[in-house]
Scaffold this motif. Structure first.
Motif, mmCIF file in Angstrom:
data_model
loop_
_atom_site.group_PDB
_atom_site.id
_atom_site.type_symbol
_atom_site.label_atom_id
_atom_site.label_comp_id
_atom_site.label_asym_id
_atom_site.label_seq_id
_atom_site.Cartn_x
_atom_site.Cartn_y
_atom_site.Cartn_z
ATOM 1 N N ILE A 120 -5.928 -19.270 13.832
ATOM 2 C CA ILE A 120 -6.633 -17.801 13.275
ATOM 3 C C ILE A 120 -7.912 -18.491 13.657
ATOM 4 O O ILE A 120 -8.297 -19.840 13.276
ATOM 5 C CB ILE A 120 -6.428 -17.813 12.279
ATOM 6 N N ILE A 121 -9.144 -17.906 14.852
ATOM 7 C CA ILE A 121 -10.098 -18.574 15.196
ATOM 8 C C ILE A 121 -10.969 -17.303 14.539
ATOM 9 O O ILE A 121 -11.292 -16.376 14.820
ATOM 10 C CB ILE A 121 -10.648 -18.052 16.203
ATOM 11 N N VAL A 122 -11.515 -18.502 13.221
ATOM 12 C CA VAL A 122 -12.695 -17.381 12.629
ATOM 13 C C VAL A 122 -14.613 -17.077 12.729
ATOM 14 O O VAL A 122 -14.878 -16.039 13.459
ATOM 15 C CB VAL A 122 -13.124 -18.756 10.981
ATOM 16 N N SER A 123 -14.356 -18.503 14.060
ATOM 17 C CA SER A 123 -15.681 -18.144 14.640
ATOM 18 C C SER A 123 -15.922 -19.598 15.489
ATOM 19 O O SER A 123 -15.467 -20.436 15.600
ATOM 20 C CB SER A 123 -17.027 -18.066 14.039
ATOM 21 N N HIS A 124 -16.428 -19.094 16.298
ATOM 22 C CA HIS A 124 -16.317 -20.552 17.895
ATOM 23 C C HIS A 124 -17.960 -20.443 18.627
ATOM 24 O O HIS A 124 -18.482 -19.668 18.885
ATOM 25 C CB HIS A 124 -15.358 -20.050 18.829
ATOM 26 N N SER A 125 -17.503 -21.678 19.370
ATOM 27 C CA SER A 125 -18.644 -21.516 20.224
ATOM 28 C C SER A 125 -17.860 -21.908 22.195
ATOM 29 O O SER A 125 -18.646 -21.676 22.776
ATOM 30 C CB SER A 125 -19.401 -22.850 20.240
ATOM 31 N N LEU A 126 -16.850 -22.402 22.418
ATOM 32 C CA LEU A 126 -16.195 -22.117 23.368
ATOM 33 C C LEU A 126 -16.188 -20.350 24.331
ATOM 34 O O LEU A 126 -15.865 -19.892 23.345
ATOM 35 C CB LEU A 126 -15.195 -22.181 23.243
ATOM 36 N N ALA A 127 -16.238 -20.429 24.878
ATOM 37 C CA ALA A 127 -15.929 -19.359 25.554
ATOM 38 C C ALA A 127 -14.458 -18.249 25.687
ATOM 39 O O ALA A 127 -13.741 -20.090 25.107
ATOM 40 C CB ALA A 127 -16.065 -19.497 27.436
ATOM 41 N N VAL A 128 -14.676 -17.374 25.112
ATOM 42 C CA VAL A 128 -12.665 -17.230 24.955
ATOM 43 C C VAL A 128 -11.375 -16.556 26.316
ATOM 44 O O VAL A 128 -10.719 -17.516 26.082
ATOM 45 C CB VAL A 128 -13.306 -15.868 24.928
ATOM 46 N N SER A 129 -12.469 -16.958 27.679
ATOM 47 C CA SER A 129 -11.272 -17.786 28.457
ATOM 48 C C SER A 129 -10.231 -18.260 28.203
ATOM 49 O O SER A 129 -9.382 -19.006 28.123
ATOM 50 C CB SER A 129 -12.004 -16.784 29.399
ATOM 51 N N GLU A 130 -11.348 -20.087 27.524
ATOM 52 C CA GLU A 130 -11.179 -20.969 27.837
ATOM 53 C C GLU A 130 -10.098 -21.539 26.554
ATOM 54 O O GLU A 130 -9.057 -21.188 26.333
ATOM 55 C CB GLU A 130 -11.836 -22.056 27.475
ATOM 56 N N ILE A 131 -10.476 -20.969 25.556
ATOM 57 C CA ILE A 131 -9.303 -20.104 24.377
ATOM 58 C C ILE A 131 -8.165 -19.600 24.734
ATOM 59 O O ILE A 131 -7.045 -19.753 24.081
ATOM 60 C CB ILE A 131 -10.626 -19.422 23.007
ATOM 61 N N LEU A 132 -8.146 -18.820 25.032
ATOM 62 C CA LEU A 132 -7.093 -17.714 25.565
ATOM 63 C C LEU A 132 -6.262 -18.197 26.579
ATOM 64 O O LEU A 132 -4.762 -17.793 26.543
ATOM 65 C CB LEU A 132 -7.956 -16.346 25.866
#
Length: 323
Positions: A120-132
């Motif tokens: 569960i990602i509450v908030s992030h700095s990384l690009a969404v594409s990298e997370i996905l």
């Protein structure tokens, strides 16, 4: 060390029956289930969770990535996750990242290494594409809106519109706003609402990088230094609103007579200060995010919008007609 064969012998049942009881299999006679549980207590059996994980391919553990555990917004979501995890006999691991990208990558690697079943990602700095790119290792659910991914979210555009419209209905036209991280998804949506409803061409009354009570104090100092001041400010959180209000009251200014203020969260602070605020059921966000990340079928993303409501207090008032 006691093993399942010892339990089977003590309970006078088969090893298969013991295994079914340990895995909550429904098709076990109640008498045999009770006998196995009594044997577990008598022999002090402790289950080897590593072996369970190897056999099932699941850890019954969810990872939670969030920037700060002590921020009320994040903590409230975490409470919702914790409640659901407890009810469903899950564990959860929390990683505080402080928005450092390498710390966020550490969390993603934990998913890839099967330390958790999902994130569960509450908030992030990384690009969404990298997370996905890590979604191949397990489900990922965001607590903010992104297209084409599973998310539980507040529509920050419409939520801010509620507050801004309320101020306009009170006669305010010189309105300022506070934002958190300028480049975040939520801040961009809030700023767009401001430009669409209030001020399309100027950022003179946009106060950025505001997250804490101390930041609210800084906003107060900025407001005091301006020759042309807004008559109302909508803040990014109740804590920022509290810092702003307290700092101005110490200087002898009256809230809402000299400045109307609207918060954002609906936290305990809003009740203490009788703050007009946009109330968000953050615990519900956590609960719904948990339900998404643990669902059995993940063949398509689901997006759940959580409603925000305007909660009236005594920190926003009708602008005097002389203004």
């Amino acid at each position: 060390m006691t093993n399942i064969r010892d339990l089977a012998h003590e309970a006078n049942v088969s090893v298969t029956t013991v295994s079914r009881v340990l895995n909550d299999h429904p098709y076990v006679a109640e008498e045999k289930r009770r006998a196995v549980k009594e044997a577990i207590l008598k022999l002090g059996y402790i289950r080897n969770q590593t072996a369970v994980h190897l056999s099932t391919g699941r850890t019954k553990t969810i990872g939670v990535m969030l920037p700060f555990v002590d921020h009320p917004y994040h903590a409230a979501i975490l409470q919702g996750i914790a409640k659901s995890a407890f009810e469903d006999a899950y564990r959860f691991l929390t990683w505080q990242t402080n928005y450092f990208e390498e710390h966020e990558r550490t969390v993603l690697r934990a998913l890839a290494q099967r330390e958790v079943d999902g994130l569960i990602i509450v908030s992030h700095s990384l690009a969404v594409s990298e997370i996905l790119s890590y979604e191949q290792y397990g489900p990922i659910v965001f607590c903010e809106l992104h297209e084409y991914v599973s998310s539980v979210y507040i529509n920050h555009y419409t939520a801010f519109c509620k507050g801004l419209t309320a101020l306009q209905q009170l006669g305010h036209h010189r309105i300022g706003i506070c934002l958190g991280r300028a480049d975040s998804t939520n801040s961009r949506a809030r700023k767009q609402a401001y430009h669409d409803l209030v001020e399309p061409n100027s950022n003179d009354w946009v106060y950025e990088q505001t997250l804490t009570i101390e930041d609210g104090t800084r906003v107060a100092e900025h407001w005091l230094s301006q020759k042309q001041r807004p008559s109302a400010i909508m803040t990014t959180s109740d804590h920022v609103a509290a810092g702003l209000i307290i700092a101005l009251r110490k200087r002898g200014y009256r809230i809402p007579e000299d400045l109307s203020v609207i918060g954002f969260d609906g936290s305990d602070l809003a009740e203490v200060l009788d703050l007009t605020t946009i109330a968000i059921p953050y615990a519900l966000i956590g609960q719904q995010a948990f339900s998404l990340v643990t669902r059995d079928v993940m063949n398509q993303p689901l997006q759940i919008e959580i409603p925000a409501t305007l909660q009236m207090g005594n920190t926003a008032a009708q602008l005097p007609s002389a203004d």
